[in-house]
Every structure is written in structure tokens, then in C-alpha cells.
Write a protein that holds these residues in place. Structure first.
Motif, mmCIF file in Angstrom:
data_model
loop_
_atom_site.group_PDB
_atom_site.id
_atom_site.type_symbol
_atom_site.label_atom_id
_atom_site.label_comp_id
_atom_site.label_asym_id
_atom_site.label_seq_id
_atom_site.Cartn_x
_atom_site.Cartn_y
_atom_site.Cartn_z
ATOM 1 N N THR A 139 0.754 -1.252 0.042
ATOM 2 C CA THR A 139 -0.020 -0.278 -0.053
ATOM 3 C C THR A 139 0.777 1.200 -0.085
ATOM 4 O O THR A 139 0.582 2.249 -0.482
ATOM 5 C CB THR A 139 -1.071 0.002 1.178
ATOM 6 O OG1 THR A 139 -1.765 -1.269 1.403
ATOM 7 C CG2 THR A 139 -2.185 1.147 1.164
ATOM 8 N N GLY A 147 1.875 -3.180 3.887
ATOM 9 C CA GLY A 147 1.277 -4.102 2.862
ATOM 10 C C GLY A 147 0.094 -4.784 3.471
ATOM 11 O O GLY A 147 0.258 -4.936 4.681
ATOM 12 N N GLU A 148 -0.828 -5.149 2.590
ATOM 13 C CA GLU A 148 -2.036 -5.813 3.288
ATOM 14 C C GLU A 148 -2.589 -6.606 2.302
ATOM 15 O O GLU A 148 -2.860 -6.354 0.950
ATOM 16 C CB GLU A 148 -3.184 -4.740 3.650
ATOM 17 C CG GLU A 148 -4.501 -5.279 4.239
ATOM 18 C CD GLU A 148 -5.451 -4.504 4.391
ATOM 19 O OE1 GLU A 148 -5.307 -3.975 5.823
ATOM 20 O OE2 GLU A 148 -6.121 -4.059 3.623
ATOM 21 N N THR A 175 -6.777 -9.937 7.669
ATOM 22 C CA THR A 175 -5.945 -9.596 6.731
ATOM 23 C C THR A 175 -4.346 -9.899 7.139
ATOM 24 O O THR A 175 -4.078 -10.015 8.308
ATOM 25 C CB THR A 175 -5.751 -7.929 6.450
ATOM 26 O OG1 THR A 175 -5.807 -7.150 7.661
ATOM 27 C CG2 THR A 175 -7.077 -7.422 5.581
ATOM 28 N N ASN A 215 -0.661 -8.615 7.235
ATOM 29 C CA ASN A 215 0.000 -7.310 7.115
ATOM 30 C C ASN A 215 1.413 -7.609 7.184
ATOM 31 O O ASN A 215 1.842 -8.237 8.381
ATOM 32 C CB ASN A 215 -0.442 -6.322 8.340
ATOM 33 C CG ASN A 215 -2.095 -6.333 8.251
ATOM 34 O OD1 ASN A 215 -2.517 -5.688 7.390
ATOM 35 N ND2 ASN A 215 -2.730 -7.073 9.027
ATOM 36 N N SER A 226 4.748 -4.718 7.466
ATOM 37 C CA SER A 226 5.189 -3.274 7.618
ATOM 38 C C SER A 226 6.271 -3.060 8.402
ATOM 39 O O SER A 226 7.049 -4.010 9.024
ATOM 40 C CB SER A 226 3.974 -2.647 8.575
ATOM 41 O OG SER A 226 4.016 -2.971 9.879
#
Length: 173
Positions: free
Chosen positions: A119, A128-129, A149, A151, A153
């Protein structure tokens, strides 16, 4: 523990006391929770037990450490766990789930490996997801929206580390 309670407060609105009472700490599969291999009720039961059971952290042998981030609660584990093919003894909890704190892998590389779209991807920040589950069901006139989700990061409070884990959300509409 108060900070963990604040992180997990949204779950309290969605669960009954029986959910936390039914949790057996011997059944904890932390890697499954981190890797999104559990469902929302399994995570909620554990999270409510962890936040509400006196001495829960000690029963697990965990040690709370300063996270340096008001949105995370961090623990050092007594033994290594394996998540996403890597070992760690450090985890954090956000408001919606647990994440492994990983060394030796860059967030963009791990995201590619796990097929997690970015993202935000800059030299200073990665987020990011990947949606694992997204569903809505009618439960007696109330709509329950489930969203799980994966994730990946980075956060300023953990330089050189990659955080990877699962977010479990159940919204009542």
C-alpha cells in the motif's frame, strides 16, 4: 496490561464473557494467530483471556517490554516461535492482532514472498495488506462483517525490523 486492554478494547464490545472463560492457554497456537490460520472467534477468545485474566502474561511465560510505540504492546517470549518461515522471540499486538517482530528480512521482500501487495512502499516506510477473509452474514437482523488481513510493515519505533502478522476484525452493522 492496561495498554494491552486499550489495544484490545474494540473486542470487548463484540464478545461475551463466556468467550474468554472458554479459552485454554494450553491450546494457544501463536504462530497460527500470527499467520492468519485462525478465525476471528479463536483470536477474540485468546485476546480477551490475555487482557482480562489476572496473571495471563506470566502464565504464558511472556515478558512485556517497552515497544516505544503507543499503538503496540510488545512481549518477549520464553522460547522461539516460527512464523512465516522465520524464528523470533519478539511479538507485538496492535488493536486488531498479533505480529511477529522479524530480523534479517526486508519488509518488501517478505511481502513479495507472502504475496502481500504494498500500500505504501518508500525507503522510510512499508505497509502491505492482503485480504484473507472478507465476508458479511446476517445474524438475526444484525450484519456481522468479518475481515482478516495479513499485514507486513515497518514502524519507526522498530528500526531495522519487519512486523508481519494478522489483523482480525469483526464489525457489527
Amino acid at each position: 496490561m492496561r495498554r494491552l486492554g486499550r489495544c484490545l478494547a474494540p473486542l470487548v464490545l463484540l464478545a461475551t464473557p463466556a468467550v474468554a472463560e472458554d479459552f485454554d492457554p494450553a491450546s494457544l497456537d501463536l504462530a497460527a494467530l500470527i499467520e492468519c490460520r485462525a478465525d476471528v472467534p479463536a483470536y477474540n477468545g485468546f485476546a480477551l483471556w490475555l487482557a482480562g485474566e489476572p496473571g495471563a502474561v506470566g502464565k504464558l511465560g511472556w515478558k512485556e517490554v517497552a515497544a516505544g510505540n503507543p499503538f503496540l504492546v510488545q512481549y518477549e517470549l520464553p522460547t522461539k516461535i516460527r512464523a512465516f518461515g522465520r524464528e523470533t522471540t519478539s511479538i507485538v499486538f496492535s488493536a486488531t492482532g498479533p505480529m511477529a517482530v522479524l530480523d534479517g528480512v526486508a519488509a518488501p521482500d517478505l511481502a513479495r514472498e507472502l504475496d502481500v501487495p504494498a500500500t505504501i512502499s518508500t525507503p522510510d516506510k512499508f505497509l502491505g495488506e492482503k485480504v484473507i477473509v472478507e465476508s458479511t452474514e446476517d445474524a438475526g437482523g444484525v450484519n456481522l462483517a468479518t475481515r482478516i488481513t495479513l499485514n507486513v510493515s515497518t514502524v519507526e519505533s522498530h528500526p531495522g525490523k519487519t512486523l508481519a502478522g494478522c489483523s482480525y476484525a469483526l464489525d457489527v452493522k
